[in-house]
Design an enzyme around this catalytic site. Structure first.
Site, PDB file in Angstrom:
ATOM      1  N   LEU A   1       0.843  -1.194   0.000  1.00 54.24           N
ATOM      2  CA  LEU A   1       0.000   0.000   0.000  1.00 54.24           C
ATOM      3  C   LEU A   1       0.889   1.258   0.000  1.00 54.24           C
ATOM      4  O   LEU A   1       0.771   2.110  -0.863  1.00 54.24           O
ATOM      5  CB  LEU A   1      -0.923  -0.013   1.230  1.00 54.24           C
ATOM      6  CG  LEU A   1      -1.831   1.196   1.446  1.00 54.24           C
ATOM      7  CD1 LEU A   1      -2.789   1.385   0.281  1.00 54.24           C
ATOM      8  CD2 LEU A   1      -2.639   1.052   2.742  1.00 54.24           C
TER       9      LEU A   1
ATOM     10  N   GLU B   1       3.714   4.100  -0.374  1.00 56.51           N
ATOM     11  CA  GLU B   1       4.578   4.533  -1.483  1.00 56.51           C
ATOM     12  C   GLU B   1       5.501   5.640  -0.975  1.00 56.51           C
ATOM     13  O   GLU B   1       5.264   6.198   0.098  1.00 56.51           O
ATOM     14  CB  GLU B   1       3.714   5.060  -2.635  1.00 56.51           C
ATOM     15  CG  GLU B   1       2.759   4.009  -3.171  1.00 56.51           C
ATOM     16  CD  GLU B   1       1.863   4.512  -4.287  1.00 56.51           C
ATOM     17  OE1 GLU B   1       1.992   5.691  -4.696  1.00 56.51           O
ATOM     18  OE2 GLU B   1       1.032   3.711  -4.753  1.00 56.51           O
TER      19      GLU B   1
ATOM     20  N   PHE C   1       8.749   0.159   1.984  1.00 58.04           N
ATOM     21  CA  PHE C   1       8.747  -0.511   3.308  1.00 58.04           C
ATOM     22  C   PHE C   1       7.911  -1.794   3.287  1.00 58.04           C
ATOM     23  O   PHE C   1       7.139  -2.037   4.234  1.00 58.04           O
ATOM     24  CB  PHE C   1       8.146   0.386   4.395  1.00 58.04           C
ATOM     25  CG  PHE C   1       8.810   1.715   4.626  1.00 58.04           C
ATOM     26  CD1 PHE C   1      10.188   1.833   4.677  1.00 58.04           C
ATOM     27  CD2 PHE C   1       8.055   2.870   4.868  1.00 58.04           C
ATOM     28  CE1 PHE C   1      10.800   3.064   4.920  1.00 58.04           C
ATOM     29  CE2 PHE C   1       8.645   4.095   5.122  1.00 58.04           C
ATOM     30  CZ  PHE C   1      10.022   4.190   5.142  1.00 58.04           C
TER      31      PHE C   1
ATOM     32  N   GLN D   1      10.195   1.290  46.704  1.00 62.10           N
ATOM     33  CA  GLN D   1       8.835   1.595  46.229  1.00 62.10           C
ATOM     34  C   GLN D   1       8.791   2.288  44.873  1.00 62.10           C
ATOM     35  O   GLN D   1       7.821   2.150  44.129  1.00 62.10           O
ATOM     36  CB  GLN D   1       8.090   2.423  47.275  1.00 62.10           C
ATOM     37  CG  GLN D   1       7.735   1.568  48.496  1.00 62.10           C
ATOM     38  CD  GLN D   1       6.859   2.296  49.483  1.00 62.10           C
ATOM     39  OE1 GLN D   1       6.786   3.526  49.480  1.00 62.10           O
ATOM     40  NE2 GLN D   1       6.203   1.553  50.348  1.00 62.10           N
TER      41      GLN D   1
ATOM     42  N   GLU E   1       0.893   0.077   9.995  1.00 61.60           N
ATOM     43  CA  GLU E   1      -0.550  -0.201   9.955  1.00 61.60           C
ATOM     44  C   GLU E   1      -1.341   0.967  10.557  1.00 61.60           C
ATOM     45  O   GLU E   1      -2.324   0.784  11.267  1.00 61.60           O
ATOM     46  CB  GLU E   1      -0.874  -1.556  10.601  1.00 61.60           C
ATOM     47  CG  GLU E   1      -0.159  -2.694   9.859  1.00 61.60           C
ATOM     48  CD  GLU E   1      -0.756  -4.075  10.048  1.00 61.60           C
ATOM     49  OE1 GLU E   1      -1.922  -4.192  10.445  1.00 61.60           O
ATOM     50  OE2 GLU E   1      -0.018  -5.045   9.771  1.00 61.60           O
TER      51      GLU E   1
HETATM   52  C1  LIG Z   1       9.314  -1.747   9.234  1.00 65.07           C
HETATM   53  C2  LIG Z   1       8.126  -1.273   8.458  1.00 65.07           C
HETATM   54  C3  LIG Z   1       7.298  -2.200   7.830  1.00 65.07           C
HETATM   55  C4  LIG Z   1       6.225  -1.773   7.048  1.00 65.07           C
HETATM   56  N1  LIG Z   1       5.485  -2.698   6.347  1.00 65.07           N
HETATM   57  C5  LIG Z   1       4.583  -2.256   5.432  1.00 65.07           C
HETATM   58  C6  LIG Z   1       3.933  -3.189   4.549  1.00 65.07           C
HETATM   59  O1  LIG Z   1       4.149  -4.407   4.618  1.00 65.07           O
HETATM   60  N2  LIG Z   1       3.075  -2.701   3.617  1.00 65.07           N
HETATM   61  C7  LIG Z   1       2.807  -1.363   3.506  1.00 65.07           C
HETATM   62  O2  LIG Z   1       2.014  -0.993   2.631  1.00 65.07           O
HETATM   63  N3  LIG Z   1       3.398  -0.459   4.339  1.00 65.07           N
HETATM   64  C8  LIG Z   1       4.281  -0.869   5.282  1.00 65.07           C
HETATM   65  N4  LIG Z   1       4.902   0.028   6.119  1.00 65.07           N
HETATM   66  C9  LIG Z   1       4.588   1.448   5.970  1.00 65.07           C
HETATM   67  C10 LIG Z   1       3.862   2.061   7.154  1.00 65.07           C
HETATM   68  O3  LIG Z   1       2.545   1.595   7.211  1.00 65.07           O
HETATM   69  C11 LIG Z   1       3.977   3.597   7.006  1.00 65.07           C
HETATM   70  O4  LIG Z   1       5.337   3.930   7.279  1.00 65.07           O
HETATM   71  C12 LIG Z   1       3.027   4.341   7.929  1.00 65.07           C
HETATM   72  O5  LIG Z   1       1.698   4.155   7.529  1.00 65.07           O
HETATM   73  C13 LIG Z   1       3.309   5.847   7.978  1.00 65.07           C
HETATM   74  O6  LIG Z   1       3.501   6.403   6.698  1.00 65.07           O
HETATM   75  P1  LIG Z   1       4.795   7.306   6.436  1.00 65.07           P
HETATM   76  O7  LIG Z   1       5.969   6.540   6.916  1.00 65.07           O
HETATM   77  O8  LIG Z   1       4.798   7.725   5.021  1.00 65.07           O
HETATM   78  O9  LIG Z   1       4.629   8.566   7.385  1.00 65.07           O
HETATM   79  P2  LIG Z   1       3.812   9.910   7.080  1.00 65.07           P
HETATM   80  O10 LIG Z   1       2.437   9.581   6.622  1.00 65.07           O
HETATM   81  O11 LIG Z   1       4.636  10.789   6.227  1.00 65.07           O
HETATM   82  O12 LIG Z   1       3.700  10.522   8.540  1.00 65.07           O
HETATM   83  C14 LIG Z   1       4.743  11.277   9.153  1.00 65.07           C
HETATM   84  C15 LIG Z   1       4.203  11.823  10.480  1.00 65.07           C
HETATM   85  O13 LIG Z   1       3.095  12.694  10.218  1.00 65.07           O
HETATM   86  C16 LIG Z   1       1.959  12.269  10.946  1.00 65.07           C
HETATM   87  N5  LIG Z   1       0.764  12.594  10.175  1.00 65.07           N
HETATM   88  C17 LIG Z   1       0.483  12.280   8.881  1.00 65.07           C
HETATM   89  N6  LIG Z   1      -0.720  12.756   8.548  1.00 65.07           N
HETATM   90  C18 LIG Z   1      -1.235  13.366   9.642  1.00 65.07           C
HETATM   91  C19 LIG Z   1      -2.443  14.052   9.943  1.00 65.07           C
HETATM   92  N7  LIG Z   1      -3.434  14.167   9.045  1.00 65.07           N
HETATM   93  N8  LIG Z   1      -2.613  14.554  11.186  1.00 65.07           N
HETATM   94  C20 LIG Z   1      -1.659  14.431  12.129  1.00 65.07           C
HETATM   95  N9  LIG Z   1      -0.493  13.801  11.907  1.00 65.07           N
HETATM   96  C21 LIG Z   1      -0.277  13.269  10.689  1.00 65.07           C
HETATM   97  C22 LIG Z   1       2.170  10.765  11.136  1.00 65.07           C
HETATM   98  O14 LIG Z   1       1.403  10.263  12.209  1.00 65.07           O
HETATM   99  C23 LIG Z   1       3.656  10.734  11.386  1.00 65.07           C
HETATM  100  O15 LIG Z   1       3.897  11.060  12.725  1.00 65.07           O
HETATM  101  C24 LIG Z   1       5.951  -0.378   6.942  1.00 65.07           C
HETATM  102  C25 LIG Z   1       6.763   0.549   7.612  1.00 65.07           C
HETATM  103  C26 LIG Z   1       7.831   0.117   8.347  1.00 65.07           C
HETATM  104  C27 LIG Z   1       8.711   1.163   9.006  1.00 65.07           C
END
Ligand SMILES: Cc1cc2nc3c(=O)[nH]c(=O)nc-3n(C[C@H](O)[C@H](O)[C@H](O)COP(=O)(O)OP(=O)(O)OC[C@H]3O[C@@H](n4cnc5c(N)ncnc54)[C@H](O)[C@@H]3O)c2cc1C
Length: 390
Positions: free
Chosen positions: A124, A126, A155, A280, A364
């Site tokens: 999912l 990108e 990822f 404690q 997730e």
């Molecule tokens: C080890 C690992 C395994 C993974 N496995 C998979 C997989 O198998 N398949 C897959 O598809 N993905 C996978 N992922 C991806 C993962 O789901 C994403 O990294 C995650 O959803 C966050 O997206 P991003 O890293 O682009 O962060 P971003 O979306 O860029 O977010 C950056 C920060 O901004 C915050 N943010 C974003 N939008 C908002 C908002 N509207 N309001 C407030 N805060 C916001 C986020 O909470 C975060 O703190 C994996 C990631 C890792 C690190």
């Protein structure tokens, strides 16, 4: 819902023994070498761990959500990297087909996932599409009875060992949001698929993630999950609901392990003439950790039972993921504190688990995304009530 308590007890006993006797002793080695031995993966296959949530009709165990939660509590007793190997087959890598696949797709892929002959991965995320996952930029263009997929996924857990990818791609370029996205099951050895370099991670060594690059990958139209365009994002969200409960239960398991290790240490380590467990301020950390882990355990079980009863648990799944993943971070922090300087040294499991559990708050759906889902659902419900009463 527990279908047969005796059978579930046997299953959790077997898993508990496997975790304690086989996995825990090799945690440090796996972490150091960043590799889970093939022999262990084969043992996981023999135990049926790849097919726990796949329906019995397709060769799996067909665990209910409550049963799955009890299993995840056991799996959390060791490094989460081990669970990742078969985690995708029981969740994000197979669930799209379990929930929304055609009968042909189910017959073709589910027995392969259940046996562990094929590892399923979920694509999912990108490079420019993370939390705002409905904005998928990967495209799938229909040409006759095939789709041509182009895009980069980031990822992706288990990508280097995957046999199939569940890929979310945009089939309707005029629709920028969720409705333009479709889900495909794509054979990993299709021409045009390339893998990026393995990601070097903060924790969970042994779990393999990397980019998956699709360059003019031709996929038969029969691999469109459910056979209908525009349903992919909604399928992905159903997959994640179940996954969030599983991850929350896993976080409870790890928290309970951290508490156990901390309690043992605190009762052995002496300072100021007595075991630190008798101070404690140490007791406060143990008590807070126990309370939070217990709260998360109760929440996850309640949500799982509601899901098994057929209720929509979108809000509850996010509450559980949010609370349990943040909770285990605090418990891990206490565990390091209780261990003093030793907690900072890699010989001690708490140092590794502290890094491992950080991921639970990110993937997730980050904690912020869980908060947004919970708040959105609360507001939606309230607005619905006001329009009824008005
Ligand atoms: C080890 C690992 C395994 C993974 N496995 C998979 C997989 O198998 N398949 C897959 O598809 N993905 C996978 N992922 C991806 C993962 O789901 C994403 O990294 C995650 O959803 C966050 O997206 P991003 O890293 O682009 O962060 P971003 O979306 O860029 O977010 C950056 C920060 O901004 C915050 N943010 C974003 N939008 C908002 C908002 N509207 N309001 C407030 N805060 C916001 C986020 O909470 C975060 O703190 C994996 C990631 C890792 C690190």
């Amino acid at each position: 819902m527990i279908r047969d308590q005796e059978i579930l007890d046997q299953l959790t006993d077997v898993i508990s023994r496997f975790v304690r006797d086989r996995l825990v002793p090799m945690e440090a080695k796996v972490s150091e070498e960043d590799l889970i031995p093939e022999s262990v993966i084969n043992e996981m296959r023999e135990l049926g761990l790849f097919g726990m949530t796949i329906p019995e009709a397709y060769g799996g165990m067909g665990l209910t959500m409550e049963e799955e939660v009890f299993v995840a509590f056991e799996l959390g007793q060791t490094s989460p990297a081990f669970r990742s190997v078969f985690g995708t087959n029981n969740g994000i890598g197979s669930a799209a087909i379990v929930f929304d696949g055609t009968e042909d797709q189910k017959n073709r892929y589910l027995p392969e996932y259940a046996s562990g002959r094929i590892i399923g991965s979920f694509c999912l995320t990108e490079p420019d599409v993370g939390s705002d996952s409905a904005r998928v930029r990967t495209v799938a263009v229909k040409k006759g009875d095939t789709y041509i997929i182009n895009g980069i996924k980031r990822f992706i857990t288990n990508a280097p060992i995957a046999g199939t990818f569940t890929v979310m791609a945009r089939t309707d370029p005029t629709e920028q949001g969720a409705r333009g996205v479709s889900a495909f099951v794509v054979d990993a050895n299709s021409e045009g698929i390339e893998l990026g370099a393995p990601d070097k991670k903060m924790g969970q060594q042994g779990t393999q993630t990397c980019d998956v690059i699709f360059k003019d990958v031709s996929v038969p139209a029969a691999n469109l999950i459910g056979g209908r365009e525009g349903k992919g994002f909604f399928t992905a969200m159903k997959v994640l609901d179940r996954g969030r409960l599983h991850l929350a239960a896993l976080a409870v398991g790890v928290a309970e392990r951290l508490l156990e290790v901390s309690l043992n240490y605190a009762m052995e380590r002496k300072q100021f003439g007595k075991p630190i467990a008798e101070h404690q301020l140490i007791q406060a950390m143990l008590a807070d950790s126990k309370t939070e882990a217990y709260a998360a355990r109760c929440m996850v079980l309640d949500a799982a039972r509601k899901m098994d009863e057929g209720h929509k648990v979108n809000t509850e799944a996010s509450c559980c993921k949010l609370f349990a993943s943040e909770m285990v971070g605090r418990v891990a922090d206490h565990a390091v504190q209780i261990h003093g300087g030793y907690g900072y040294i890699t010989d001690y499991a708490v140092e590794r688990l502290y890094r491992d559990v950080r991921l639970f708050r990110l993937y997730e759906g980050t904690s912020q995304i869980q908060q947004l889902i919970i708040a959105r659902n609360l507001l939606k419900k309230r607005r619905g009530q006001s329009s009824e009463s008005g």
